[in-house]
Design a protein around this motif. Structure first.
Motif, PDB file in Angstrom:
ATOM      1  N   PHE A   4     -44.971  41.843  31.036  1.00  0.00           N
ATOM      2  CA  PHE A   4     -44.091  41.509  32.156  1.00  0.00           C
ATOM      3  C   PHE A   4     -44.993  41.244  33.352  1.00  0.00           C
ATOM      4  CE2 PHE A   4     -41.082  41.754  35.520  1.00  0.00           C
ATOM      5  CZ  PHE A   4     -39.806  41.594  34.977  1.00  0.00           C
ATOM      6  N   ILE A   5     -44.886  40.042  33.942  1.00  0.00           N
ATOM      7  CA  ILE A   5     -45.768  39.637  35.039  1.00  0.00           C
ATOM      8  C   ILE A   5     -44.940  39.314  36.269  1.00  0.00           C
ATOM      9  CG2 ILE A   5     -47.523  37.991  35.818  1.00  0.00           C
ATOM     10  CD1 ILE A   5     -48.185  37.431  32.900  1.00  0.00           C
ATOM     11  N   THR A   6     -45.223  39.985  37.378  1.00  0.00           N
ATOM     12  CA  THR A   6     -44.576  39.619  38.639  1.00  0.00           C
ATOM     13  C   THR A   6     -45.477  38.659  39.404  1.00  0.00           C
ATOM     14  OG1 THR A   6     -45.547  41.455  39.924  1.00  0.00           O
ATOM     15  CG2 THR A   6     -43.487  41.894  38.741  1.00  0.00           C
ATOM     16  N   GLY A   7     -44.872  37.905  40.319  1.00  0.00           N
ATOM     17  CA  GLY A   7     -45.651  36.906  41.053  1.00  0.00           C
ATOM     18  C   GLY A   7     -46.203  35.842  40.125  1.00  0.00           C
ATOM     19  N   ALA A   8     -45.429  35.503  39.101  1.00  0.00           N
ATOM     20  CA  ALA A   8     -45.934  34.654  38.017  1.00  0.00           C
ATOM     21  C   ALA A   8     -45.866  33.161  38.300  1.00  0.00           C
ATOM     22  CB  ALA A   8     -45.149  34.950  36.732  1.00  0.00           C
ATOM     23  N   ALA A   9     -45.246  32.765  39.402  1.00  0.00           N
ATOM     24  CA  ALA A   9     -45.022  31.336  39.649  1.00  0.00           C
ATOM     25  C   ALA A   9     -46.243  30.612  40.193  1.00  0.00           C
ATOM     26  CB  ALA A   9     -43.841  31.148  40.596  1.00  0.00           C
ATOM     27  N   SER A  10     -47.221  31.348  40.713  1.00  0.00           N
ATOM     28  CA  SER A  10     -48.383  30.674  41.293  1.00  0.00           C
ATOM     29  C   SER A  10     -49.580  31.606  41.296  1.00  0.00           C
ATOM     30  CB  SER A  10     -48.094  30.207  42.730  1.00  0.00           C
ATOM     31  OG  SER A  10     -47.895  31.329  43.591  1.00  0.00           O
ATOM     32  N   ALA A  30     -41.752  36.620  36.192  1.00  0.00           N
ATOM     33  CA  ALA A  30     -40.820  36.976  37.260  1.00  0.00           C
ATOM     34  C   ALA A  30     -41.360  36.564  38.609  1.00  0.00           C
ATOM     35  CB  ALA A  30     -40.565  38.489  37.249  1.00  0.00           C
ATOM     36  N   ASP A  31     -40.471  36.021  39.445  1.00  0.00           N
ATOM     37  CA  ASP A  31     -40.842  35.624  40.800  1.00  0.00           C
ATOM     38  C   ASP A  31     -39.553  35.358  41.561  1.00  0.00           C
ATOM     39  OD1 ASP A  31     -42.338  34.611  43.065  1.00  0.00           O
ATOM     40  OD2 ASP A  31     -43.932  34.103  41.658  1.00  0.00           O
ATOM     41  N   ALA A  33     -39.156  32.485  43.430  1.00  0.00           N
ATOM     42  CA  ALA A  33     -38.956  31.055  43.173  1.00  0.00           C
ATOM     43  C   ALA A  33     -39.395  30.768  41.747  1.00  0.00           C
ATOM     44  CB  ALA A  33     -39.758  30.223  44.162  1.00  0.00           C
ATOM     45  N   VAL A  34     -38.488  30.289  40.910  1.00  0.00           N
ATOM     46  CA  VAL A  34     -38.787  30.201  39.477  1.00  0.00           C
ATOM     47  C   VAL A  34     -38.697  28.790  38.900  1.00  0.00           C
ATOM     48  CG1 VAL A  34     -38.076  32.589  39.042  1.00  0.00           C
ATOM     49  CG2 VAL A  34     -36.389  30.747  38.874  1.00  0.00           C
ATOM     50  N   ASP A  35     -38.531  27.769  39.727  1.00  0.00           N
ATOM     51  CA  ASP A  35     -38.388  26.412  39.191  1.00  0.00           C
ATOM     52  C   ASP A  35     -39.547  26.046  38.269  1.00  0.00           C
ATOM     53  OD1 ASP A  35     -36.058  26.193  40.570  1.00  0.00           O
ATOM     54  OD2 ASP A  35     -36.824  24.866  42.142  1.00  0.00           O
ATOM     55  N   ASP A  36     -40.769  26.329  38.704  1.00  0.00           N
ATOM     56  CA  ASP A  36     -41.938  25.992  37.887  1.00  0.00           C
ATOM     57  C   ASP A  36     -42.009  26.834  36.615  1.00  0.00           C
ATOM     58  OD1 ASP A  36     -42.682  24.123  39.762  1.00  0.00           O
ATOM     59  OD2 ASP A  36     -44.154  25.410  40.742  1.00  0.00           O
ATOM     60  N   LEU A  37     -41.422  28.030  36.656  1.00  0.00           N
ATOM     61  CA  LEU A  37     -41.460  28.898  35.481  1.00  0.00           C
ATOM     62  C   LEU A  37     -40.571  28.364  34.360  1.00  0.00           C
ATOM     63  CD1 LEU A  37     -41.469  32.440  37.134  1.00  0.00           C
ATOM     64  CD2 LEU A  37     -43.396  31.077  36.309  1.00  0.00           C
ATOM     65  N   TYR A  38     -39.503  27.681  34.718  1.00  0.00           N
ATOM     66  CA  TYR A  38     -38.650  27.112  33.682  1.00  0.00           C
ATOM     67  C   TYR A  38     -39.348  25.970  32.953  1.00  0.00           C
ATOM     68  CZ  TYR A  38     -34.670  29.968  35.006  1.00  0.00           C
ATOM     69  OH  TYR A  38     -33.839  31.036  35.235  1.00  0.00           O
ATOM     70  N   VAL A  39     -40.299  25.330  33.609  1.00  0.00           N
ATOM     71  CA  VAL A  39     -41.122  24.321  32.939  1.00  0.00           C
ATOM     72  C   VAL A  39     -41.970  24.994  31.861  1.00  0.00           C
ATOM     73  CG1 VAL A  39     -42.967  22.627  33.251  1.00  0.00           C
ATOM     74  CG2 VAL A  39     -41.174  22.857  34.990  1.00  0.00           C
ATOM     75  N   PHE A 179     -62.108  37.472  48.099  1.00  0.00           N
ATOM     76  CA  PHE A 179     -61.254  36.334  48.450  1.00  0.00           C
ATOM     77  C   PHE A 179     -61.138  35.335  47.304  1.00  0.00           C
ATOM     78  CE2 PHE A 179     -63.368  37.714  52.459  1.00  0.00           C
ATOM     79  CZ  PHE A 179     -62.275  38.387  52.968  1.00  0.00           C
ATOM     80  N   VAL A 180     -59.877  34.945  47.015  1.00  0.00           N
ATOM     81  CA  VAL A 180     -59.578  34.065  45.896  1.00  0.00           C
ATOM     82  C   VAL A 180     -58.882  32.811  46.426  1.00  0.00           C
ATOM     83  CG1 VAL A 180     -58.436  33.862  43.652  1.00  0.00           C
ATOM     84  CG2 VAL A 180     -59.266  36.107  44.440  1.00  0.00           C
ATOM     85  N   LYS A 181     -59.277  31.675  45.918  1.00  0.00           N
ATOM     86  CA  LYS A 181     -58.667  30.414  46.343  1.00  0.00           C
ATOM     87  C   LYS A 181     -57.302  30.261  45.681  1.00  0.00           C
ATOM     88  CE  LYS A 181     -59.627  25.495  46.968  1.00  0.00           C
ATOM     89  NZ  LYS A 181     -60.568  24.372  46.682  1.00  0.00           N
ATOM     90  N   THR A 182     -56.292  30.821  46.342  1.00  0.00           N
ATOM     91  CA  THR A 182     -54.903  30.722  45.885  1.00  0.00           C
ATOM     92  C   THR A 182     -54.054  30.294  47.076  1.00  0.00           C
ATOM     93  OG1 THR A 182     -54.362  33.021  46.450  1.00  0.00           O
ATOM     94  CG2 THR A 182     -55.259  32.603  44.237  1.00  0.00           C
ATOM     95  N   PRO A 183     -52.819  29.848  46.822  1.00  0.00           N
ATOM     96  CA  PRO A 183     -51.947  29.468  47.944  1.00  0.00           C
ATOM     97  C   PRO A 183     -51.755  30.592  48.959  1.00  0.00           C
ATOM     98  CG  PRO A 183     -51.047  28.633  45.892  1.00  0.00           C
ATOM     99  CD  PRO A 183     -52.221  29.495  45.513  1.00  0.00           C
ATOM    100  N   MET A 184     -51.791  31.849  48.517  1.00  0.00           N
ATOM    101  CA  MET A 184     -51.596  32.967  49.431  1.00  0.00           C
ATOM    102  C   MET A 184     -52.671  32.984  50.519  1.00  0.00           C
ATOM    103  SD  MET A 184     -51.039  37.032  48.558  1.00  0.00           S
ATOM    104  CE  MET A 184     -52.761  37.457  48.298  1.00  0.00           C
TER     105      MET A 184
END
Length: 253
Positions: A4-10, A30-31, A33-39, A179-184
């Motif tokens: 089970f993964i939270t924050g899984a959309a990005s 789980a997130d 916003a899940v539109d990308d997860l349905y892909v 530091f990680v290059k992520t959208p956050m």
């Protein structure tokens, strides 16, 4: 194997999901916003379940984990508490509402994840919790004050539960990347001197690889990258004021 993964959309959550899917795992993604997860679910219809989840909602969290575990005979091999938020700025320039949100998601979200997963982890051989911590849990980082505090909380929870749940056969550990290059991080409006000093040298895939290592070689705290690993080890064997001095030097404007 299931997770089970939270924050899984990005970001790190997505990269970890990709790595586990390539290894044949079944996943709950789980997130909010899940539109990308349905892909992703369309690509792996038999191995992916998608949950719209606000990790601050304990009831919703418990329901989602229970639903996923029920699909796997009440078993859960891995709970990966990855959801988190960040605000880079001076402490007094960040609103109280935002401070509260950072604590709610980064700390309470992990608490809810651990509590929701426990009954199913307990009944699964080799079960693990992996919490997303940070290099900022080594010493308080200026312009990351509340985020840093939240990761100290995650670190303390990880240590305590790893001892408390050992008798249940559950290993609890955390991942500590710098530091990680992520959208956050890349979406931040304000910078910080320490980011300029150290640079952003990790990708989400680098951290996902650390998660893969944690699955087979379990540590309580897993620092990511050689430079930070050396700094983390240094911080464990030297007087704390020396670590503080190093952080002050790196944080000079």
């Amino acid at each position: 194997m299931n997770a089970f993964i939270t924050g899984a959309a990005s970001g790190i959550g997505k990269a970890t999901a990709d790595a586990l899917l390539k290894r044949g795992w079944s996943l709950a993604l789980a997130d909010i916003a899940v539109d990308d997860l349905y892909v992703v679910k369309e690509e792996y219809p038999d191995r992916v379940s998608v949950y719209v989840l606000d990790v601050t909602d304990e009831s919703a969290f418990s329901s989602a984990v229970a639903d996923f575990a029920a699909q796997h005979n009440g078993k859960l091999r891995l709970m990966f508490n990855c959801a988190g938020v960040l605000e880079v700025n001076r402490f007094t320039d960040i609103s109280t509402r935002r401070h509260d949100q950072i604590i709610d998601i980064n700390v309470k979200g992990v608490l809810h994840g651990c509590r929701s997963a426990y009954p199913f982890l307990r009944d699964t051989p080799g079960a693990q919790v992996i919490n997303m911590s940070s290099a900022s849990a080594t010493y308080g980082i200026p312009e990351f004050a509340v985020y840093s505090a939240s990761k100290f909380a995650v670190q303390g929870l990880t240590e305590a539960l790893n001892i408390e749940w050992r008798k249940d056969g559950i290993h609890v550990g955390d991942i500590m990347p710098p530091f990680v290059k992520t959208p956050m991080l890349t979406s931040q409006e304000h910078g910080a001197a320490i980011i300029d000093a150290l640079g952003v040298n990790l990708t989400a895939e680098d951290v996902a690889e650390a998660v893969m290592k944690q699955l087979s070689f379990k540590l309580t705290h897993r620092p990511v990258s050689l430079p930070f690993t050396l700094l983390f080890l240094f911080s464990q064997i030297t007087p704390r004021p020396l670590t503080g001095l190093l952080i002050r030097l790196l944080s000079r404007h």
